[in-house]
Scaffold this motif. Structure first.
Motif, PDB file in Angstrom:
ATOM      1  N   SER A   1      43.485  29.998 -23.645  1.00 15.13           N
ATOM      2  CA  SER A   1      42.992  31.376 -23.618  1.00 15.13           C
ATOM      3  C   SER A   1      41.875  31.596 -24.634  1.00 15.13           C
TER       4      SER A   1
ATOM      5  N   ARG B   1      48.098  28.089 -16.992  1.00 16.18           N
ATOM      6  CA  ARG B   1      47.510  29.073 -17.896  1.00 16.18           C
ATOM      7  C   ARG B   1      48.608  29.642 -18.787  1.00 16.18           C
TER       8      ARG B   1
ATOM      9  N   THR C   1      41.798  35.538 -14.683  1.00 10.01           N
ATOM     10  CA  THR C   1      40.754  34.709 -14.073  1.00 10.01           C
ATOM     11  C   THR C   1      39.631  35.578 -13.517  1.00 10.01           C
TER      12      THR C   1
ATOM     13  N   VAL D   1      36.644  29.634 -16.236  1.00  9.39           N
ATOM     14  CA  VAL D   1      38.066  29.263 -16.299  1.00  9.39           C
ATOM     15  C   VAL D   1      38.674  28.925 -14.945  1.00  9.39           C
TER      16      VAL D   1
ATOM     17  N   THR E   1      45.754  29.404 -10.117  1.00 11.89           N
ATOM     18  CA  THR E   1      46.810  29.255 -11.118  1.00 11.89           C
ATOM     19  C   THR E   1      48.066  28.790 -10.400  1.00 11.89           C
TER      20      THR E   1
ATOM     21  N   ARG F   1      52.240  29.479 -15.106  1.00 11.70           N
ATOM     22  CA  ARG F   1      51.938  30.176 -16.360  1.00 11.70           C
ATOM     23  C   ARG F   1      53.116  30.022 -17.310  1.00 11.70           C
TER      24      ARG F   1
END
Length: 302
Positions: free
Chosen positions: A81, A102, A108, A115, A119, A122
């Motif tokens: 991040s 992530r 995003t 980035v 995803t 997480r």
């Protein structure tokens, strides 16, 4: 009679209200994960743990069914991040990875060029759960098949009705039955503490330290990913390097906290600080025994 869309709206509104109270409580009373010295168990040998695809991981259990996590990743791209992600145009490369991890609520949208868009998993701190629940449809709706792995102290994650964060996640799972939400078990939390002590020689609680989401992310990744590419994470000497690139602590909070200033503040805090720099020293050690590579900026591993 309340229709299904209206019911979800009411539930979401209730979640946001509960979230607001929880955010205040977290910032006013952040404490170490456990009020006692945990009884460590398990053996930590990072160079001797082979990658095993689809092996159920009992350290992470689904909400509410309590089923172990199953993840198969030949290559995991772990996206930091950090503001280091800005201006690197790594998004297209990241999106080509089979698994993209992530942390917390890092967005995003609006940052796709740097980035990426996709995803798959997480890793989320208990303190960031309220931020996810401010946008429950976005994070947990039917169009989102991301796996969420949430870590936190027993007092917040207990499943007996007394864990405030677990209760929030349980309500989200009930509202969005397709959501794939997993909680880190108490034993796994103790294990992560044990790893910190083994690697640093310091007891996490007695040293007044908090583990970071990055710590939990890499420990899980080493168990489930054959190869790991980490983007946007600085090493332990970066902030002492002359002419280092100054960036925001989070790429999505431009003009806010400076990354190195935040790292140094936490590293020197006598109590309640994340030991970001210490953790990076450990990560460099792990990279010598695992297929871990660091990009943007690259790490020179001696």
């Amino acid at each position: 009679f309340i229709s299904r869309p209206q019911k979800k709206s009411v539930i979401a509104t209730g979640l946001v209200a509960a979230v607001s109270l929880f955010v205040v409580a977290v910032h006013l009373a952040e404490k170490p994960y456990f009020p006692w010295q945990p009884a460590f168990s398990g053996h930590w040998a990072p160079s001797k743990q082979p990658y095993q695809a689809f092996k159920p991981h009992p350290g992470y259990v689904s909400i509410p069914k309590m089923e172990p996590l199953k993840v198969k990743c030949e290559l995991c791209s772990v996206v930091s991040s950090s503001g280091q992600m800005l201006g690197q145009a790594a998004g297209a490369l990241i999106d080509r990875s089979p698994c993209i991890w992530r942390m917390n609520n890092a967005p995003t949208r609006g940052f796709e060029r740097d980035v990426g868009r996709r995803t798959t998993l997480r890793v989320v701190s208990h303190t960031s759960v309220p931020l996810l629940l401010q946008r429950p449809q976005h994070f947990f709706g039917q169009n989102n098949d991301t796996v969420y792995v949430v870590w936190g102290p027993l007092r917040n994650m207990r499943s007996d009705g007394k864990g405030v964060v677990y209760n929030m996640l349980r309500q989200a799972a009930d509202s969005y039955p397709h959501a794939r939400i997993y909680a880190t078990t108490d034993d796994r939390m103790n294990y992560c503490d044990m790893v910190f002590k083994k690697e640093t020689g310091k007891d996490r609680i007695q040293s007044g330290s908090y583990l970071s989401t990055g710590w939990f992310t890499l420990i899980l990744a080493m168990d489930t990913c054959k190869e790991i590419h980490v983007y946007g994470m600085i090493n332990d000497t970066y902030c002492r390097t002359e002419g280092y690139r100054k960036v925001p602590y989070h790429y999505y909070e431009a003009g806010n906290r400076d990354e190195c200033a935040e790292y140094l503040l936490h590293e020197s805090a006598p109590y309640g600080g994340h030991r970001f720099i210490t953790e990076k020293t450990v990560f460099a050690k792990w990279a010598k025994n695992h297929a871990i590579k660091f990009f943007n900026p690259p790490w020179q591993l001696s």
